[in-house]
Write a protein that holds these residues in place. Structure first.
Motif, short mmCIF file in Angstrom:
data_model
loop_
_atom_site.label_atom_id
_atom_site.label_comp_id
_atom_site.label_asym_id
_atom_site.label_seq_id
_atom_site.Cartn_x
_atom_site.Cartn_y
_atom_site.Cartn_z
N PHE A 157 -45.04 40.22 -53.97
CA PHE A 157 -44.49 39.59 -52.77
C PHE A 157 -42.98 39.38 -52.91
O PHE A 157 -42.22 39.57 -51.96
CB PHE A 157 -45.18 38.25 -52.51
N ARG A 207 -44.86 40.56 -42.77
CA ARG A 207 -45.39 41.78 -42.14
C ARG A 207 -44.96 41.87 -40.68
O ARG A 207 -44.59 42.94 -40.19
CB ARG A 207 -46.92 41.79 -42.23
N ASN A 236 -49.76 39.15 -57.43
CA ASN A 236 -49.42 38.92 -56.01
C ASN A 236 -48.01 38.35 -55.87
O ASN A 236 -47.23 38.77 -55.02
CB ASN A 236 -50.42 37.96 -55.38
N LEU A 276 -46.51 45.03 -50.27
CA LEU A 276 -47.50 44.13 -49.67
C LEU A 276 -48.91 44.72 -49.76
O LEU A 276 -49.89 43.99 -49.83
CB LEU A 276 -47.15 43.86 -48.20
N ALA A 295 -41.41 42.63 -52.26
CA ALA A 295 -41.46 42.93 -50.82
C ALA A 295 -40.34 42.19 -50.08
O ALA A 295 -39.69 42.76 -49.19
CB ALA A 295 -42.82 42.54 -50.25
N ASP A 352 -47.06 35.78 -45.98
CA ASP A 352 -47.39 37.21 -45.99
C ASP A 352 -47.37 37.77 -44.56
O ASP A 352 -46.72 38.79 -44.28
CB ASP A 352 -48.76 37.41 -46.62
#
Length: 602
Positions: free
Chosen positions: A271, A312, A267, A290, A274, A308
Motif C-alpha cells: 500500500f 483506487r 499489505n 494494490l 501504491a 484502499d
C-alpha cells in the motif's frame, strides 16, 4: 503510527523469552525456538510443539507455560491473532505469578489493539490498571497509560501531534535503557520513539534513531524489526519528498515482510508503494501494487479498506474510468462511516477509563482524610475535586449532546439521501410516461412518497382546513350508503385528475365541501370514491399532493427556498406552518428546514 502498540507488546514478549529457557530443565529445542522466533517464525512454531510434547511427557507445567507463550509470540509475528490469543489464553490459565499474569494480559490487549479492536483492548487495559495498582506495579501503570495515549492518538482525528508529557516519558525510558544497556527493551522503545517523532514532525530525530536501530537489528538478524525500520524510513523520505529513496526503502520493507510471511506487513508495504506510485502519477503502478494487497479477517479493518478504496477511486478517476471511480468512492464512504463509528466507540471507552481513574483517586483521598486531621490545605483540595467533578459532569453532558446531535444529523442525512433517490426515480419515471389517464389515478399514482395513515397523529387527522365542518355535513342530504354507478365514478375521477393538474389542492379553501361543489357531486360520494378507489382518506389524499409538490418545488425552485417555513406553508395551501411541518416530517422523516438546508448544500 500503525504498529506502535504492537511493538510495545514485543517488550514483554522479549521479557518472557529472556527467561523462557533459563530453568534447570532445558530441552535442546529451546535454543532453536529462541533462534528462529523473529526470523523464521514457522520453524519456531514447529519447535514449540515439540517442546509442548516433551513438557507433557515430563509433567513440566513451567515448560508448558513458556512454550504456549512462545507459540503465541510466533503466531503474532506471522499475524494470526486468533492463534495468538488462543495460546496466550492457555498460558494464562497456568500462570501463578501475579506480575507475569498482568504482563500476559497486557500482551493480549496489544493483540486486539494491533488488529484495531480498540474497545476490547481498552477493556483489558482497564483490568490491567486495577491489577497493577493492587500489585504496586508502577512500571505497568505507566506503560498501560502510555498505550491508551497511543490509541487516543490513532482515534482522535482532531489531534495533530503527540502529548509532550507522554513524549518526555518515552524519552526518559529510552535514555534509562541506554544507560543500563538493556538492548532487548531498547529496540521496542526506540521504535515507539521514532513513530512519535514522525507524528510530531521531528524527522531528523526519527532518522537518527532509525540508523541506530538498523545496526542493532542487522547484528541480531531480526527481520521483524528490519521491516519496521525500513517502513518508517520510507515514510520519512516520503514526507521529505525524497520519493526515489522512499520507494527503495518500501521495497526493502516488503522483502522482509515476505520473508516473515506476514500478510499484514505485506499489505502495508504494498500500500505504501501504491501511494508513492500515485504521487508520481504512475497509475498502472498503483493498481499493480494494490492488486497484491490481500485482505482476510485478520487484517481487514474499516480504516484500511477506506484508505484502499479512496486510493483506487482517485486512481481510476485519473485514468478517466469514471464508473469504477464512483463505485470505489461509494465503498470508501461506507467504510469511512464504519471507521468513524469504531473510533467514536473507542473514544467513549477511553473516556470511561479516564473517569474510573479519577473516581479511584477521589476514593483514595477520602480514605486518607478519615485517618488524618482535616487541614485547610485538604479543604481546598476537596473544593478542587468538587469543581473537577462538576467540570467532568459538564464534559460528559457535552459529549452526550454531541453524540446525540451527531447521530441525529447522520439520520437526517440518510433520510435525505433516500428521499433524493425517490425524487430522482420519480422524475425519471415521469419523463418516460405518457399524459395521465383516469387509470393512472388508481394504478400509477404520480407521487414521490405516500403518507402512512398509522403515522399520522390524531390531531393532524382533524385539520379543519381539509375535512368538512359540521355545517357542511348538514348540506349533504343524500344517503352515503348509496351505490354510485361506474360511469359516475369514472366521471368524478376524471374531474378530480383535472383539478390535480390545475393544482387546486394548493388553495387554502380546498376543503372536501368546496371540492365536491367543484366536481358537482356530494361530499359523501366524493369521500367514498377517494376511499374506495385511492385507498385513503380525503385528508391524506390532499396532504400527499401538497407535500409531494413541496418536495419537488423546493428542490427545483430556488426562490421558494428563500421563503420562511410559514411562507412556504401558505404557498402549499396550509393556514399554519405547524401543520405543514408535521405532515412534511411524517412523510419524509425530516423537517422542511432540514430538507432546504440539505438541498442548498448539494
Amino acid at each position: 503510527m500503525k504498529y506502535k502498540t504492537q511493538v510495545l507488546s514485543i517488550f514483554f514478549s522479549l521479557f518472557i523469552l529472556n527467561n523462557l529457557f533459563s530453568q534447570d530443565v532445558i530441552y535442546p529445542v529451546g535454543d532453536s525456538i529462541k533462534k528462529y522466533l523473529y526470523n523464521e517464525p514457522e520453524k519456531a512454531i514447529g519447535y514449540c510443539h515439540e517442546y509442548i510434547k516433551l513438557s507433557n511427557e515430563n509433567n513440566d507445567i513451567y515448560g508448558l507455560r513458556i512454550s504456549y507463550s512462545a507459540l503465541a509470540i510466533g503466531y503474532g509475528v506471522i499475524n494470526e491473532p486468533d492463534s495468538t490469543l488462543h495460546y496466550y489464553g492457555k498460558s494464562l490459565v497456568l500462570e501463578e505469578n501475579p506480575i507475569d499474569l498482568i504482563r500476559k494480559k497486557f500482551y493480549i490487549a496489544n493483540v486486539y489493539d494491533k488488529n484495531s479492536n480498540y474497545n476490547e483492548a481498552l477493556r483489558i487495559y482497564s483490568q490491567i490498571l486495577e491489577l497493577a495498582k493492587k500489585e504496586n506495579d508502577l512500571e505497568m501503570v505507566n506503560t498501560v497509560n502510555f498505550s491508551i495515549e497511543l490509541i487516543k492518538s490513532k482515534v482522535d482525528i482532531y489531534k495533530q501531534g503527540f502529548p509532550k508529557e507522554s513524549l518526555s516519558y518515552l524519552e526518559n525510558i529510552y535514555n534509562l535503557e541506554i544507560k543500563k544497556d538493556k538492548l532487548k527493551e531498547l529496540k521496542v522503545t526506540r521504535k515507539n520513539l521514532i513513530e512519535v517523532y514522525i507524528k510530531n514532525d521531528e524527522l531528523e530525530k526519527a532518522k537518527h534513531l532509525i540508523e541506530e536501530g538498523l545496526k542493532q537489528a542487522e547484528r541480531e538478524n531480526n527481520k521483524e524489526f528490519m521491516f519496521y525500520l525500513h517502513d518508517l524510513k520510507s515514510k520519512i523520505n516520503k514526507l521529505k519528498e525524497n520519493y526515489t529513496i522512499s520507494i527503495n526503502e518500501a521495497k526493502e520493507a516488503l522483502r522482509y515482510a515476505e520473508d516473515l510471511k506476514n500478510q499484514l506487513f505485506i499489505n502495508q508495504a504494498n500500500f505504501n508503494l501504491a501511494e508513492l506510485a500515485y504521487i508520481l502519477e504512475d497509475y498502472k503502478g498503483v493498481l499493480k501494487y494494490l492488486k497484491k494487497v490481500e485482505y482476510n479477517k485478520n487484517n481487514k479493518t474499516s480504516l484500511q479498506l477506506s484508505r484502499d478504496y479512496k486510493l483506487r477511486a482517485d486512481t481510476y478517476n485519473s485514468l478517466d474510468s469514471i464508473r469504477l471511480s464512483r463505485d470505489y468512492l461509494s465503498k470508501h464512504l461506507v467504510e469511512k462511516d464504519k471507521a468513524n463509528k469504531e473510533y467514536l466507540d473507542a473514544l467513549k471507552s477511553i473516556y470511561t477509563i479516564s473517569t474510573k481513574e479519577k473516581v479511584s483517586e477521589i476514593q483514595d483521598n477520602y480514605e486518607t482524610e478519615l485517618q488524618e486531621e482535616i487541614s485547610e490545605k485538604e479543604k481546598h483540595k476537596k473544593t478542587k475535586w468538587y469543581w473537577i467533578g462538576i467540570s467532568a459532569g459538564l464534559l460528559f453532558l457535552i459529549f452526550i449532546l454531541f453524540t446525540f446531535f451527531k447521530g441525529k444529523s447522520k439520520r437526517n442525512q440518510e433520510r435525505f439521501e433516500v428521499l433524493m433517490q425517490k425524487v430522482k426515480a420519480f422524475e425519471e419515471r415521469k419523463t418516460d410516461i405518457e399524459p395521465r389517464k383516469v387509470e393512472d389515478v388508481v394504478l400509477e399514482k404520480e407521487i414521490v412518497l405516500e403518507i402512512e395513515p398509522s403515522k399520522i397523529p390524531k390531531n393532524l387527522e382533524a385539520e379543519e382546513d381539509i375535512i368538512k365542518t359540521e355545517e357542511e355535513e348538514e348540506e349533504d342530504t343524500e344517503d352515503p350508503a348509496y351505490v354510485i354507478n361506474d360511469k359516475k365514478v369514472e366521471e368524478i375521477l376524471v374531474k378530480l385528475l383535472a383539478l390535480e393538474d390545475k393544482l387546486y389542492y394548493l388553495r387554502q379553501d380546498c376543503t372536501l365541501h368546496n371540492m365536491a361543489k367543484k366536481l358537482k357531486t356530494n361530499t359523501s360520494y366524493l369521500s367514498k370514491i377517494i376511499n374506495t378507489h385511492l385507498n385513503k382518506s380525503f385528508s391524506t389524499y390532499i396532504n400527499e399532493l401538497r407535500i409531494n409538490y413541496a418536495i419537488l418545488e423546493l428542490k427545483n425552485n430556488k426562490r421558494l427556498r428563500s421563503y420562511s417555513v410559514k411562507g412556504i406553508a401558505q404557498e402549499m395551501g396550509y393556514k399554519n406552518a405547524d401543520a405543514f411541518t408535521r405532515y412534511f416530517k411524517v412523510t419524509t422523516g425530516i423537517t422542511p428546514a432540514v430538507y432546504i438546508k440539505k438541498i442548498e448544500g448539494i
